[in-house]
Design an enzyme around this catalytic site. Sequence first.
Site, short mmCIF file in Angstrom:
data_model
loop_
_atom_site.label_atom_id
_atom_site.label_comp_id
_atom_site.label_asym_id
_atom_site.label_seq_id
_atom_site.Cartn_x
_atom_site.Cartn_y
_atom_site.Cartn_z
N PHE A 123 -2.12 16.05 4.33
CA PHE A 123 -2.37 15.38 3.07
C PHE A 123 -1.10 15.36 2.24
CE2 PHE A 123 -4.32 14.27 -0.90
CZ PHE A 123 -5.31 13.39 -0.48
N GLU B 180 0.83 -1.21 0.00
CA GLU B 180 0.00 0.00 0.00
C GLU B 180 0.86 1.25 0.00
OE1 GLU B 180 -2.55 1.62 -0.32
OE2 GLU B 180 -4.32 0.78 0.61
N ASP B 181 0.30 2.34 -0.47
CA ASP B 181 1.02 3.61 -0.38
C ASP B 181 0.86 4.24 1.00
OD1 ASP B 181 -1.69 4.05 -0.76
OD2 ASP B 181 -1.45 5.67 -2.20
N ASP C 60 -4.29 5.44 6.26
CA ASP C 60 -4.80 6.67 6.87
C ASP C 60 -5.65 6.25 8.08
OD1 ASP C 60 -6.22 9.15 7.31
OD2 ASP C 60 -5.58 9.79 5.34
N ARG D 233 -0.08 12.54 -9.36
CA ARG D 233 0.58 11.24 -9.47
C ARG D 233 1.82 11.35 -10.36
NH1 ARG D 233 -3.01 7.35 -7.35
NH2 ARG D 233 -5.17 7.61 -7.99
#
Length: 223
Positions: A189, A136-137, A140, A202
């Site tokens: 963020f 996963e990136d 959260d 991206r």
Amino acid sequence: MATDYVKISDDEKGYDLSMFCVPKHYEDDLERVYIPHGLIMDRTERLARNIVNDFGYEEPIVALCVLKGGYRFFGDLLNYISALNRNTDRSFQMSVDFIRLKSYQVGQNDQQTGKIQVIGGDNLENLRGKNVMIVEDIIDTGKTMLKLLDLVKDYEPKKVRVVSLLVKRTPHSVGYRPEYIGFEVPNKFVVGYALDYNEFFRDLNPRLPNDTFTKYASEIKPP
Ligand code: HPA
Ligand code: MG
């Protein structure tokens, strides 16, 4: 043992944008360079070593990339793992699978529950009986990953481990922690390195040492 990670503190200011090369079309929308690309690569190299040591060399593993945000970390992590596999007498076979998820809220206000829907990727039957590494990136709240783990469990994999480049310190966390963490970041963020804001950001240049940025979500003005 608690998972080790590089902690980015709440008062981390990052680096002035003007010190790095930033794509013109994003210049006005970014605040600071937050985690330089070189640091991501160095940390990823070490995660690869930890993973290889822990998974052992005896059995193949299936690396499952969570799209879209995970694709760059996935590529870099697998390159480092492959390099270790090339340079040892004890190597293991690795196959790759992809899954694309959409998370959404259903219900009204305080009765909202998060749902995830698989909207693309490989057949999860490939995971049956295998050692699986989910990549996963960012974690959260952790809700998406918990739901994905639930989903994957239905296919009875032998072992499942989760690697996330970033874990956010957020009051909304459900308390989930992956087995491998690159960096723990403040409740901001983050974009770049395949992490997006409504599909923007991206495409920050992969070869530049400046492609992870932070901005409070409310301040981002997509072009
Ligand atoms: N950046 C990009 N995508 C995300 C984030 C973030 O900070 N948190 C959850 N998804
Ligand atoms: Mg993700």
